[in-house]
Design a protein around this motif. Structure first.
Motif, PDB file in Angstrom:
ATOM      1  N   SER A   1       0.834  -1.203   0.000  1.00 43.70           N
ATOM      2  CA  SER A   1       0.000   0.000   0.000  1.00 43.70           C
ATOM      3  C   SER A   1       0.866   1.250   0.000  1.00 43.70           C
ATOM      4  O   SER A   1       2.080   1.195   0.221  1.00 43.70           O
ATOM      5  N   ALA A   2       0.221   2.398  -0.209  1.00 46.64           N
ATOM      6  CA  ALA A   2       0.941   3.671  -0.138  1.00 46.64           C
ATOM      7  C   ALA A   2       1.532   3.872   1.249  1.00 46.64           C
ATOM      8  O   ALA A   2       2.639   4.416   1.402  1.00 46.64           O
ATOM      9  N   ASP A   3       0.814   3.423   2.287  1.00 40.86           N
ATOM     10  CA  ASP A   3       1.342   3.530   3.650  1.00 40.86           C
ATOM     11  C   ASP A   3       2.578   2.659   3.828  1.00 40.86           C
ATOM     12  O   ASP A   3       3.514   3.035   4.548  1.00 40.86           O
ATOM     13  N   ASP A   4       2.577   1.473   3.196  1.00 39.37           N
ATOM     14  CA  ASP A   4       3.764   0.605   3.265  1.00 39.37           C
ATOM     15  C   ASP A   4       4.974   1.304   2.648  1.00 39.37           C
ATOM     16  O   ASP A   4       6.085   1.259   3.189  1.00 39.37           O
ATOM     17  N   TRP A   5       4.753   1.929   1.499  1.00 36.31           N
ATOM     18  CA  TRP A   5       5.851   2.662   0.864  1.00 36.31           C
ATOM     19  C   TRP A   5       6.359   3.763   1.797  1.00 36.31           C
ATOM     20  O   TRP A   5       7.571   3.924   1.986  1.00 36.31           O
ATOM     21  N   ALA A   6       5.435   4.500   2.391  1.00 40.09           N
ATOM     22  CA  ALA A   6       5.830   5.614   3.256  1.00 40.09           C
ATOM     23  C   ALA A   6       6.616   5.126   4.464  1.00 40.09           C
ATOM     24  O   ALA A   6       7.640   5.723   4.842  1.00 40.09           O
ATOM     25  N   ARG A   7       6.150   4.035   5.104  1.00 38.61           N
ATOM     26  CA  ARG A   7       6.873   3.512   6.275  1.00 38.61           C
ATOM     27  C   ARG A   7       8.243   2.978   5.887  1.00 38.61           C
ATOM     28  O   ARG A   7       9.219   3.138   6.629  1.00 38.61           O
ATOM     29  N   ALA A   8       8.319   2.341   4.729  1.00 38.71           N
ATOM     30  CA  ALA A   8       9.616   1.815   4.278  1.00 38.71           C
ATOM     31  C   ALA A   8      10.604   2.956   4.042  1.00 38.71           C
ATOM     32  O   ALA A   8      11.774   2.876   4.418  1.00 38.71           O
ATOM     33  N   PHE A   9      10.115   4.040   3.448  1.00 39.06           N
ATOM     34  CA  PHE A   9      10.998   5.173   3.179  1.00 39.06           C
ATOM     35  C   PHE A   9      11.457   5.825   4.472  1.00 39.06           C
ATOM     36  O   PHE A   9      12.554   6.388   4.538  1.00 39.06           O
ATOM     37  N   GLU A  10      10.655   5.751   5.517  1.00 39.69           N
ATOM     38  CA  GLU A  10      11.047   6.323   6.810  1.00 39.69           C
ATOM     39  C   GLU A  10      12.170   5.520   7.469  1.00 39.69           C
ATOM     40  O   GLU A  10      12.796   6.002   8.428  1.00 39.69           O
TER      41      GLU A  10
ATOM     42  N   THR B   1      22.225   9.283   6.268  1.00 42.26           N
ATOM     43  CA  THR B   1      22.759   8.142   5.519  1.00 42.26           C
ATOM     44  C   THR B   1      22.701   8.448   4.029  1.00 42.26           C
ATOM     45  O   THR B   1      21.658   8.883   3.526  1.00 42.26           O
ATOM     46  N   PRO B   2      23.787   8.251   3.280  1.00 43.97           N
ATOM     47  CA  PRO B   2      23.742   8.501   1.839  1.00 43.97           C
ATOM     48  C   PRO B   2      22.612   7.722   1.168  1.00 43.97           C
ATOM     49  O   PRO B   2      22.263   6.616   1.585  1.00 43.97           O
ATOM     50  N   HIS B   3      22.068   8.309   0.136  1.00 45.85           N
ATOM     51  CA  HIS B   3      20.907   7.752  -0.558  1.00 45.85           C
ATOM     52  C   HIS B   3      21.108   6.288  -0.945  1.00 45.85           C
ATOM     53  O   HIS B   3      20.250   5.441  -0.682  1.00 45.85           O
ATOM     54  N   ASN B   4      22.232   5.987  -1.594  1.00 44.63           N
ATOM     55  CA  ASN B   4      22.448   4.619  -2.065  1.00 44.63           C
ATOM     56  C   ASN B   4      22.648   3.642  -0.915  1.00 44.63           C
ATOM     57  O   ASN B   4      22.269   2.472  -1.018  1.00 44.63           O
ATOM     58  N   ASP B   5      23.236   4.092   0.182  1.00 45.77           N
ATOM     59  CA  ASP B   5      23.413   3.222   1.345  1.00 45.77           C
ATOM     60  C   ASP B   5      22.070   2.957   2.016  1.00 45.77           C
ATOM     61  O   ASP B   5      21.804   1.846   2.486  1.00 45.77           O
ATOM     62  N   ALA B   6      21.221   3.981   2.089  1.00 41.87           N
ATOM     63  CA  ALA B   6      19.917   3.820   2.732  1.00 41.87           C
ATOM     64  C   ALA B   6      18.990   2.942   1.907  1.00 41.87           C
ATOM     65  O   ALA B   6      18.011   2.396   2.431  1.00 41.87           O
ATOM     66  N   ARG B   7      19.285   2.784   0.652  1.00 41.40           N
ATOM     67  CA  ARG B   7      18.420   2.010  -0.248  1.00 41.40           C
ATOM     68  C   ARG B   7      18.196   0.591   0.264  1.00 41.40           C
ATOM     69  O   ARG B   7      17.070   0.060   0.212  1.00 41.40           O
ATOM     70  N   ASP B   8      19.237  -0.023   0.774  1.00 42.45           N
ATOM     71  CA  ASP B   8      19.107  -1.391   1.274  1.00 42.45           C
ATOM     72  C   ASP B   8      18.195  -1.452   2.495  1.00 42.45           C
ATOM     73  O   ASP B   8      17.431  -2.410   2.663  1.00 42.45           O
ATOM     74  N   ASP B   9      18.284  -0.423   3.368  1.00 48.45           N
ATOM     75  CA  ASP B   9      17.419  -0.398   4.552  1.00 48.45           C
ATOM     76  C   ASP B   9      15.953  -0.255   4.150  1.00 48.45           C
ATOM     77  O   ASP B   9      15.065  -0.883   4.733  1.00 48.45           O
TER      78      ASP B   9
ATOM     79  N   ALA C   1       7.508  -5.717   5.716  1.00 50.13           N
ATOM     80  CA  ALA C   1       6.073  -5.410   5.721  1.00 50.13           C
ATOM     81  C   ALA C   1       5.284  -6.467   4.963  1.00 50.13           C
ATOM     82  O   ALA C   1       4.181  -6.883   5.385  1.00 50.13           O
ATOM     83  N   LEU C   2       5.816  -6.950   3.845  1.00 46.14           N
ATOM     84  CA  LEU C   2       5.125  -7.977   3.065  1.00 46.14           C
ATOM     85  C   LEU C   2       5.140  -9.323   3.795  1.00 46.14           C
ATOM     86  O   LEU C   2       4.146 -10.062   3.788  1.00 46.14           O
ATOM     87  N   LEU C   3       6.249  -9.653   4.425  1.00 49.90           N
ATOM     88  CA  LEU C   3       6.345 -10.929   5.148  1.00 49.90           C
ATOM     89  C   LEU C   3       5.358 -10.989   6.303  1.00 49.90           C
ATOM     90  O   LEU C   3       4.840 -12.070   6.636  1.00 49.90           O
ATOM     91  N   GLU C   4       5.098  -9.850   6.929  1.00 49.66           N
ATOM     92  CA  GLU C   4       4.145  -9.835   8.041  1.00 49.66           C
ATOM     93  C   GLU C   4       2.727 -10.185   7.583  1.00 49.66           C
ATOM     94  O   GLU C   4       1.902 -10.644   8.381  1.00 49.66           O
ATOM     95  N   ARG C   5       2.460  -9.999   6.286  1.00 49.21           N
ATOM     96  CA  ARG C   5       1.126 -10.283   5.764  1.00 49.21           C
ATOM     97  C   ARG C   5       1.017 -11.694   5.204  1.00 49.21           C
ATOM     98  O   ARG C   5      -0.085 -12.128   4.843  1.00 49.21           O
ATOM     99  N   TYR C   6       2.134 -12.362   5.091  1.00 49.97           N
ATOM    100  CA  TYR C   6       2.105 -13.706   4.509  1.00 49.97           C
ATOM    101  C   TYR C   6       1.709 -14.721   5.576  1.00 49.97           C
ATOM    102  O   TYR C   6       2.284 -14.764   6.655  1.00 49.97           O
ATOM    103  N   HIS C   7       0.699 -15.570   5.244  1.00 47.19           N
ATOM    104  CA  HIS C   7       0.229 -16.587   6.184  1.00 47.19           C
ATOM    105  C   HIS C   7       0.216 -17.969   5.541  1.00 47.19           C
ATOM    106  O   HIS C   7      -0.551 -18.849   5.950  1.00 47.19           O
TER     107      HIS C   7
END
Length: 717
Positions: A335-344, A350-358, A366-372
């Motif tokens: 969801s859009a909220d998932d994207w926003a939380r991930a970006f936070e 932290t440099p942009h490219n280094d933060a990319r992995d985080d 977030a996706l794994l938490e929804r997998y059942h």
């Protein structure tokens, strides 16, 4: 103590009176002790160095400390072997009648621990440099030596009390300083440690908190102060050692770096990073000069450097639409909220490219938490990491950036530049646009540096992902091997081997990390504990940001002359530095010209005062007996050839004739590249052609004041 077998004094016949045993016998005995100590010290240090080199390298901090110890021992042995007895600079005799104190480049003791030499940077040595007749600092007399090929060929005594004359001093009309100033110049800066003056020494020994400005006109020894202060601070301030970041020394151009290259090693400091501003970014080597004054003015602004952050943040805005991700037995939604939380998840700073992995890991979590479903978590994570649509969407949402692309886009996409720097007018944006956005100039370097700091190394993320894939594949193979061993009980020997094999530490230790990519660290990236900047009056606000980014503590030595700023310097040092980001600024001044003869300064002073009436023009202490000579341009060859024939030693410089062929003893430079250098003879060719206004006057003033003996000005045909 046994008497010396060979005298360390090799005085010429005209100085035979100085060889009187009553004046030098104590020195002879002391140098015998120094010689014995040097032999012992070199042998002991060499043994320790061999032992350290043979020792196991270790890992992590242990390996780093071993390498640092090897460098320290190597530097110490090299210095002792390089100088020998001429480690000694001179001696002090106290007014209290105590034994003389000998001052050296390094501290040295005898076999019983007795002090033979005190390090020039120690508090005990301060009177040797700082004592004056107005403030003797407890001294009765001071002696300085001149060394030639390991022998003393002259020495000078200064007496501060009436008792100092009582058979302990050989006075003459020429001081050590004046003799040093009159010596011929060479392609490298001469050793001047023994002749450091009181006004210079006070600045060298000043504290390192905040920014210390050393303002001084030509010939005042600003560069000498900058270099010796660097060595002093590394010795005296434990906060500045290599483990805390060390010291960065920034000079104006490559000829300057070549000129001063020997100074810090001669002071026992070999780990200082020395560079120009061009060296701080890879594009600096090939960058051309910026020929458009309007473009140079706009890119000199710190605001435009800060616009780079906005340019990168443009690529860190989370998507506002969702995404469905289908895997083997489930369909998950981002969801859009998932994207926003991930970006936070990107940590500020932290440099942009280094933060990319985080950000990526947060999105997967977030996706794994929804997998059942029934699949193991590791398998689901692998499936998600390989999902084409998810990977593509993430690549668009948080792309891997190249810093040069970010800056090039600013000069080629007007709407992008307007978004990142909204204060620019339409005309200014049009001025900054160019056909080839990657035709880098010197004015681009601060922005490229800011982009590299903000973005990070684009190859680093690729290396991390490649390394993670290599390690994951190795772990998978190791898991298979270990599981097979456990299943067959092949090694069930009753010693707990099965338990060890099941342990995560054992499985990890079986992985071979030698296949991982190793990147060479950028030695100039910082952070540094202290930065020294020479000819600092030339730095733009944007260029200051390059240096501030490498020294968060704001501990700087700033060396320059406002009157030598080619593009003007209308503010005070404090106003300039506080505006670019400094919070603590102290200003000191050097006002005595030790280098330039009075006739040359008399000719140069009106040149600068015509455009800068309040210029800090120093007072020359060298009277000089060679008047400034004038002639025609056609005389250039004869002037240089005649000087070379009459002077078997020394260096000359032709300024203003790029076609003049340089030789080992004669340089051919522009006024800008002559800055910071000195020559016995300077020949100015058509100085009026250097230009009008501030820039032309400064170039003429700088070029004229490079001369230490003679100035020749050639005009016309």
């Amino acid at each position: 103590m046994k008497p010396p077998t060979t005298s360390v004094f090799d005085l010429p016949e005209r100085l035979c009176a100085k060889a009187d045993p009553g004046l030098v016998a104590d020195d002879e005995r002391h140098f015998t002790a120094i010689e014995e100590s040097l032999r012992r010290s070199i042998a002991e240090l060499s043994d320790r160095l061999d032992t350290t080199r043979r020792a196991a390298g270790g890992k992590g901090r242990q390996a780093v400390e071993r390498d640092q110890e090897i460098r320290r021992l190597t530097a110490r042995v090299r210095t002792l072997r390089r100088y020998g007895l001429d480690l000694c600079l001179g001696r002090m005799v106290g007014a209290d009648g105590a034994e003389p104190v000998y001052v050296g480049r390094l501290g040295l003791t005898d076999g019983a621990g007795g002090r033979l030499l005190v390090d020039w940077r120690s508090p005990a040595a301060e009177p040797f440099f700082g004592a004056t007749h107005a403030n003797p600092m407890g001294l009765a007399s001071r002696r300085r030596y001149r060394w030639t090929h390991g022998r003393i060929t002259d020495y000078w005594d200064e007496v501060f009390t009436a008792d100092g004359l009582a058979g302990h001093a050989a006075l003459d009309d020429q001081s050590a300083l004046v003799a040093s100033l009159g010596a011929s110049r060479s392609a490298r800066m001469r050793d001047v440690l023994s002749t450091i003056q009181a006004d210079q020494d006070a600045i060298i020994r000043a504290g390192s908190r905040g920014a210390l400005v050393v303002d001084g006109g030509p010939g005042t020894g600003k560069t000498v102060v900058a270099l010796h202060r660097t060595a002093y601070l590394l010795h005296a301030d434990p906060r500045l050692g290599a483990r805390r970041g060390g010291v960065l020394f920034v000079g104006p151009h490559q000829p300057y770096l070549s000129y001063v290259a020997d100074v810090l090693p001669s002071l026992g400091e070999e780990d200082v990073q020395i560079c120009t501003l061009r060296d701080l970014v890879p594009e600096g080597t090939a960058a051309a000069a910026e020929t458009d004054p309007a473009v140079a003015r706009l890119k000199a602004s710190a605001d435009l450097v800060r616009a780079v952050d906005a340019a990168v943040r443009f690529y860190e805005e989370p998507p506002t639409t969702g995404l469905r991700v289908g895997i083997e037995d489930a369909e998950l939604r981002v969801s859009a909220d998932d994207w926003a939380r991930a970006f936070e998840a990107a940590t500020p700073g932290t440099p942009h490219n280094d933060a990319r992995d985080d950000v990526w890991e947060e999105l997967l979590t977030a996706l794994l938490e929804r997998y059942h479903g029934e699949e193991p978590e590791a398998a689901v994570r692998r499936s998600l990491a390989r999902h084409r649509d998810l990977v593509a969407a993430f690549g668009r949402a948080w792309p891997l950036l190249d810093p040069t692309d970010v800056v090039a886009d600013l000069w080629s996409v007007p709407a992008y530049l307007h978004r990142c720097a909204p204060w620019l007018s339409v005309d200014e944006i049009r001025t900054l646009r160019r056909a080839d956005p990657r035709a880098w100039t010197v004015a681009d370097l601060p922005l490229l540096d800011a982009a590299r700091q903000r973005v990070g190394d684009p190859a680093a993320s690729r290396r991390r992902r490649r390394d993670e894939a290599v390690l994951a594949a190795q772990r998978e193979r190791m898991d298979t091997v270990v599981d097979a061993l456990i299943a067959t009980h092949a090694y069930d020997d009753g010693e707990g081997l099965m338990t060890m094999l099941r342990g995560e530490d054992m499985r990890t230790s079986l992985v071979d990390s030698s296949a991982l990519a190793v990147a060479e660290p950028d030695a100039l990236a910082g952070p540094f504990a202290h930065v020294v900047v020479d000819e600092a009056q030339e730095l733009t606000d944007a260029q200051w940001q390059m240096l501030l980014a490498r020294c968060p503590s704001r501990s700087f030595t700033v060396v320059g002359d406002r009157a030598q700023a080619r593009h003007g310097f209308t503010e005070s040092w404090r106003e300039r530095l506080e505006r670019v980001g400094f919070d603590r600024v102290e200003v000191t001044s050097l006002t005595v010209n030790y280098r330039t003869p009075a006739p040359v300064m008399a000719a140069a002073e009106p040149v600068i005062r015509a455009v800068l009436p309040d210029a800090n023009v120093p007072t020359s202490i060298r009277t000089g007996d060679v008047p400034v000579r004038h002639g025609a341009r056609a005389d250039l060859g004869a002037v240089v050839d005649g000087w070379l024939a009459a002077h078997p030693e020394g260096t000359a410089c032709v300024v203003g004739d790029p076609a003049f062929p340089a030789t080992p003893r004669v340089r051919s430079l522009t006024p800008e590249l002559a800055k910071g250098l000195e020559f016995d003879l300077v020949v100015l060719v058509d100085p009026a052609a250097f230009g009008d206004g501030i820039t032309g006057a400064v170039d003429r003033y700088v070029a004229m004041t490079r001369a230490t003996r003679q100035l020749v000005v050639l005009t016309g045909q």
